[in-house]
Design a protein around this motif. Structure first.
Motif, PDB file in Angstrom:
ATOM      1  N   UNK A  28       3.134  -4.671  12.359  1.00  0.00           N
ATOM      2  CA  UNK A  28       3.221  -3.397  11.289  1.00  0.00           C
ATOM      3  C   UNK A  28       4.544  -2.746  11.516  1.00  0.00           C
ATOM      4  N   UNK A  29       5.660  -3.090  10.413  1.00  0.00           N
ATOM      5  CA  UNK A  29       6.826  -2.492  10.790  1.00  0.00           C
ATOM      6  C   UNK A  29       7.023  -1.135   9.848  1.00  0.00           C
ATOM      7  N   UNK A  30       7.146  -0.042  10.055  1.00  0.00           N
ATOM      8  CA  UNK A  30       7.261   0.994   8.957  1.00  0.00           C
ATOM      9  C   UNK A  30       8.156   1.962   9.204  1.00  0.00           C
ATOM     10  N   UNK A  31       8.589   2.541   8.311  1.00  0.00           N
ATOM     11  CA  UNK A  31       9.588   3.700   8.330  1.00  0.00           C
ATOM     12  C   UNK A  31       9.091   4.645   7.225  1.00  0.00           C
ATOM     13  N   UNK A  32       9.070   5.896   7.797  1.00  0.00           N
ATOM     14  CA  UNK A  32       8.614   7.169   7.227  1.00  0.00           C
ATOM     15  C   UNK A  32       9.798   8.158   7.046  1.00  0.00           C
ATOM     16  N   UNK A  33       9.685   8.923   5.785  1.00  0.00           N
ATOM     17  CA  UNK A  33      10.415  10.121   5.679  1.00  0.00           C
ATOM     18  C   UNK A  33       9.385  11.070   5.383  1.00  0.00           C
ATOM     19  N   UNK A  34       9.360  12.221   6.105  1.00  0.00           N
ATOM     20  CA  UNK A  34       8.537  13.234   5.924  1.00  0.00           C
ATOM     21  C   UNK A  34       8.982  14.520   5.933  1.00  0.00           C
ATOM     22  N   UNK A  37      -0.368  23.407   5.357  1.00  0.00           N
ATOM     23  CA  UNK A  37       0.761  22.934   5.170  1.00  0.00           C
ATOM     24  C   UNK A  37       0.654  21.821   3.778  1.00  0.00           C
ATOM     25  N   UNK A  38       1.731  21.795   3.433  1.00  0.00           N
ATOM     26  CA  UNK A  38       1.984  20.616   2.372  1.00  0.00           C
ATOM     27  C   UNK A  38       3.043  19.632   2.831  1.00  0.00           C
ATOM     28  N   UNK A  39       2.889  18.406   2.719  1.00  0.00           N
ATOM     29  CA  UNK A  39       3.543  17.224   3.373  1.00  0.00           C
ATOM     30  C   UNK A  39       3.992  16.406   2.284  1.00  0.00           C
ATOM     31  N   UNK A  40       5.199  16.055   2.204  1.00  0.00           N
ATOM     32  CA  UNK A  40       5.604  14.739   1.350  1.00  0.00           C
ATOM     33  C   UNK A  40       6.059  13.751   2.161  1.00  0.00           C
ATOM     34  N   UNK A  41       5.385  12.629   2.403  1.00  0.00           N
ATOM     35  CA  UNK A  41       5.634  11.217   3.011  1.00  0.00           C
ATOM     36  C   UNK A  41       6.085  10.148   2.253  1.00  0.00           C
ATOM     37  N   UNK A  42       7.156   9.646   2.319  1.00  0.00           N
ATOM     38  CA  UNK A  42       7.550   8.499   1.848  1.00  0.00           C
ATOM     39  C   UNK A  42       7.503   7.245   2.918  1.00  0.00           C
ATOM     40  N   UNK A  43       6.833   6.017   2.567  1.00  0.00           N
ATOM     41  CA  UNK A  43       6.793   5.056   3.486  1.00  0.00           C
ATOM     42  C   UNK A  43       7.193   3.826   3.051  1.00  0.00           C
ATOM     43  N   UNK A  44       8.072   2.960   3.951  1.00  0.00           N
ATOM     44  CA  UNK A  44       8.281   1.600   3.378  1.00  0.00           C
ATOM     45  C   UNK A  44       7.536   0.708   4.771  1.00  0.00           C
ATOM     46  N   UNK A  45       6.767  -0.114   4.342  1.00  0.00           N
ATOM     47  CA  UNK A  45       6.088  -0.857   5.025  1.00  0.00           C
ATOM     48  C   UNK A  45       6.257  -2.391   5.158  1.00  0.00           C
ATOM     49  N   UNK A  46       6.545  -3.039   6.180  1.00  0.00           N
ATOM     50  CA  UNK A  46       6.673  -4.538   6.368  1.00  0.00           C
ATOM     51  C   UNK A  46       5.682  -5.076   7.160  1.00  0.00           C
ATOM     52  N   UNK A  47       4.807  -6.067   6.624  1.00  0.00           N
ATOM     53  CA  UNK A  47       3.815  -6.903   7.596  1.00  0.00           C
ATOM     54  C   UNK A  47       4.443  -8.325   7.842  1.00  0.00           C
ATOM     55  N   UNK A  62       6.736  -6.657   1.967  1.00  0.00           N
ATOM     56  CA  UNK A  62       6.966  -5.409   2.074  1.00  0.00           C
ATOM     57  C   UNK A  62       6.703  -4.682   0.850  1.00  0.00           C
ATOM     58  N   UNK A  63       6.153  -3.213   1.174  1.00  0.00           N
ATOM     59  CA  UNK A  63       5.921  -2.333  -0.072  1.00  0.00           C
ATOM     60  C   UNK A  63       6.227  -0.877   0.389  1.00  0.00           C
ATOM     61  N   UNK A  64       5.961   0.024  -0.717  1.00  0.00           N
ATOM     62  CA  UNK A  64       6.285   1.369  -0.518  1.00  0.00           C
ATOM     63  C   UNK A  64       5.291   2.327  -1.050  1.00  0.00           C
ATOM     64  N   UNK A  65       4.930   3.150  -0.133  1.00  0.00           N
ATOM     65  CA  UNK A  65       3.794   4.084  -0.484  1.00  0.00           C
ATOM     66  C   UNK A  65       4.203   5.602  -0.300  1.00  0.00           C
ATOM     67  N   UNK A  66       3.463   6.561  -1.154  1.00  0.00           N
ATOM     68  CA  UNK A  66       4.099   7.844  -1.160  1.00  0.00           C
ATOM     69  C   UNK A  66       3.123   8.806  -1.304  1.00  0.00           C
ATOM     70  N   UNK A  67       2.748  10.017  -0.672  1.00  0.00           N
ATOM     71  CA  UNK A  67       1.715  10.777  -0.777  1.00  0.00           C
ATOM     72  C   UNK A  67       2.195  12.252  -0.607  1.00  0.00           C
ATOM     73  N   UNK A  68       1.889  13.245  -1.766  1.00  0.00           N
ATOM     74  CA  UNK A  68       2.019  14.586  -1.369  1.00  0.00           C
ATOM     75  C   UNK A  68       0.508  15.146  -0.996  1.00  0.00           C
ATOM     76  N   UNK A  69       0.647  15.443   0.499  1.00  0.00           N
ATOM     77  CA  UNK A  69      -0.579  15.556   1.115  1.00  0.00           C
ATOM     78  C   UNK A  69      -0.632  17.008   1.546  1.00  0.00           C
TER      79      UNK A  69
END
Length: 595
Positions: A363-369, A386-396, A401-408
């Motif tokens: 699993x290859x992933x790149x996160x911007x947090x 806290x509040x965390x904005x995470x943007x993720x690009x994942x390659x299997x 490839x897919x992209x995912x995002x969450x305001x956590x």
């Protein structure tokens, strides 16, 4: 004076005992004057001391006859003088150990051109404590008197030793010093010895002095920082009772703040200022800017390199800035963070940006947090929102490839009562995190998340430590689809289930191992310390991560390891067998596996 020492003969014995102690002190401090160069030939002699094993080290370490036998410049006249005075010195030394009627037989002979001095010593019966009387004056409550008496640890029936007596009578005073009575002192003390009866009657008179309360803070040593950097860390309220633990707590907070190279907190014990004794704080500011380089290695991630820059006084506002870059075999990470000074409420606000890339188990992933947090922390507990904005690009598998995002939104609690942060042997650690995201609010889908980590250490004996560890995690959602991998669970490796590769326990997908919605791990480890800093460990780890509760199957790893409590923390070398994969793995890590 009452009891046996009221008799004239007993009084003479008491004075004789006091003279004996004075004589012992003089003999211990004064040794024969060394001869001038060339004034004596190298006589050379041997001393044989026959005494009970418990007393022999005291005698051999302090007898002039023994100590001078190691010198090369002792003449025969000096040797005979040392031999003649040895019995008196033996009696004086034994008196300090509670033996007042010893028998000392000496013999001197010559063998193979070398003198041999023999001391046959029978210490007799020891003198024991027969009575302890402690009297208090001052405004002491009955329970404080009781606790102070309990601190005196030379009990009736114990062998009387001068060093033990000196220590024991100070303990009640120190117990009073710790809370409210900073000026407590001994006004009289007596050890009444009856050598014939071999008894010691002890008495101590203690004046508590007035009860103390804290006054205002007086801070010295500040140059670049405002005084509020110090005062916001203070647990001391003016008018509160004097408490040494509060002074130490304040000092620990200052030292842990990062702003100061050193900090000393103290309060006076002048009875004239008892109603409002000032609290003095002396600090030395740490360097505002620091550049650090570090390297390391672990069996999970291989070699590691890191560079970090810290500025504790950004814009001359005591704002802290941290920037770091870390690279290892499986990941790269960059962090930029800002932290405002502690508020009067005790909260610290921080803003952090993070870039993280990793390629683990296919699993290859790149996160911007980006994280905005408010933290309240004291010695044993911490709470953070806290509040965390995470943007993720994942390659299997290198293709999918897919992209995912969450305001956590996150709430974290931590409790820590470990006895030592670097090399703990006793205590517990608990971390509980709860959070969630809602679809439509910068999130691909709604989900919740709970994560509990706990560790417990117990000293089984003076040389044994039992470590128990557990970790539970759950993602509250009907599936893991569109949930960033950073919020899912994988396990295995140096600090989780040993015997398995890093993050190799999880859910199979697209030729990779990815995170699941559920995690459960338990571990038991016993460390036997063969030296204060070196130990051997035996452990068993069990756990797994899965996407369905009914599909959960724990796998186990067990093995042996070595522990070194180094100045920078525990260093661990483990050899573990993964029962599920029938393979052995070596694990090298730093820090006890607590979380």
């Amino acid at each position: 004076m009452t009891g046996p020492l009221t008799h004239p003969r007993a009084a003479r014995q008491h004075r004789s005992w006091l003279g004996t102690l004075v004589g012992a002190t003089v003999l211990l401090l004064a040794s024969p004057v060394p001869p001038a160069a060339g004034a004596a030939d190298d006589l050379g002699y041997t001393v044989v001391v026959n005494a009970p094993p418990a007393l022999k080290p005291v005698l051999e370490s302090n007898l002039d006859l023994v100590r001078w036998s190691k010198r090369k410049d002792v003449g025969e006249d000096q040797f005979r003088q040392l031999f003649r005075t040895a019995p008196a010195q033996v009696r004086d030394l034994l008196a300090t150990e509670g033996y007042f009627t010893p028998s000392v037989i000496t013999a001197l002979d010559r063998a193979q051109d070398r003198w041999v001095a023999r001391l046959e010593i029978d210490p007799g019966e020891p003198t024991r404590v027969s009575e302890v009387e402690m009297r208090f004056s001052g405004p002491l409550e009955p329970d404080r008197q009781t606790r102070a008496r309990g601190a005196f640890d030379l009990a009736v029936g114990a062998v009387f030793r001068q060093a033990d007596w000196e220590t024991a009578k100070q303990r009640p005073v120190h117990a009073l010093h710790r809370y409210r009575f900073a000026a407590a002192r001994i006004v009289a003390s007596e050890a009444a010895i009856d050598p014939q009866a071999r008894t010691a009657r002890l008495s101590v008179d203690i004046d508590s002095g007035p009860p103390f309360s804290f006054g205002s803070l007086r801070v010295t040593g500040l140059q670049r920082y405002p005084e509020r950097i110090v005062t916001t860390l203070s647990p001391i309220a003016p008018g509160s009772p004097y408490d040494e633990e509060q002074l130490l707590r304040f000092q620990r907070r200052l030292q842990a703040s990062g702003y100061f190279a050193s900090a000393v907190v103290f309060a006076g014990n002048d009875p004239a200022e008892a109603s409002a004794t000032p609290v003095d704080v002396a600090v030395v500011e740490a360097a505002a800017r620091k550049l650090e380089f570090s390297t390391g290695v672990s069996t999970d991630r291989g070699p590691r390199a890191q560079v970090q820059y810290t500025d504790r006084n950004l814009l001359d506002r005591a704002v802290r800035y941290r920037g770091s870059v870390r690279i290892d075999r499986l990941s790269q990470e960059a962090i930029l963070g800002l932290s405002l000074p502690r508020q009067d409420s005790g909260h610290v606000f921080g803003l952090e940006g993070q870039y993280n890339y990793q390629d683990i188990q296919g699993e290859e992933r790149t996160n911007w947090i980006t994280t905005l947090a408010r933290t309240y922390a004291v010695e044993t507990r911490e709470s953070q929102q806290g509040v965390q904005l995470l943007t993720e690009r994942r390659i299997l598998g290198g293709t999918d490839t897919d992209r995912r995002q969450a305001l956590f939104l996150i709430q974290t609690w931590r409790w820590n009562n470990l006895d030592d942060l670097l090399a703990p042997r006793e205590g517990y650690y608990v971390s509980l995190q709860a959070g969630g995201a809602r679809q439509g609010l910068l999130s691909n889908r709604s989900f919740g998340r709970l994560h509990l980590r706990t560790s417990y250490l117990h000293s089984v004996s003076k040389s044994g430590t039992l470590l128990l560890r557990a970790e539970l995690g759950s993602v509250l959602a009907t599936s893991r689809e569109q949930i960033p991998s950073a919020y899912l669970f994988r396990t295995g490796g140096d600090t989780s289930v040993r015997g398995y590769p890093l993050d190799s326990l999880g859910v199979a997908e697209g030729g990779a191992i990815v995170g699941g919605r559920y995690l459960a791990i338990a571990s038991a480890e016993y460390i036997q310390w063969i030296r204060p800093q070196w130990g051997i460990a035996a452990f068993v780890d069990g756990g797994n991560a899965t996407d369905q509760v009914d599909a959960y199957r724990a796998v186990f790893g067990y093995g042996l390891g070595a522990r070194w409590s180094s100045p920078i923390g525990s260093l661990n070398l483990d050899v573990a067998y993964g029962a599920q994969i029938s393979d052995w793995r070596v694990h090298l890590s730093a820090g006890l596996v607590l979380r």
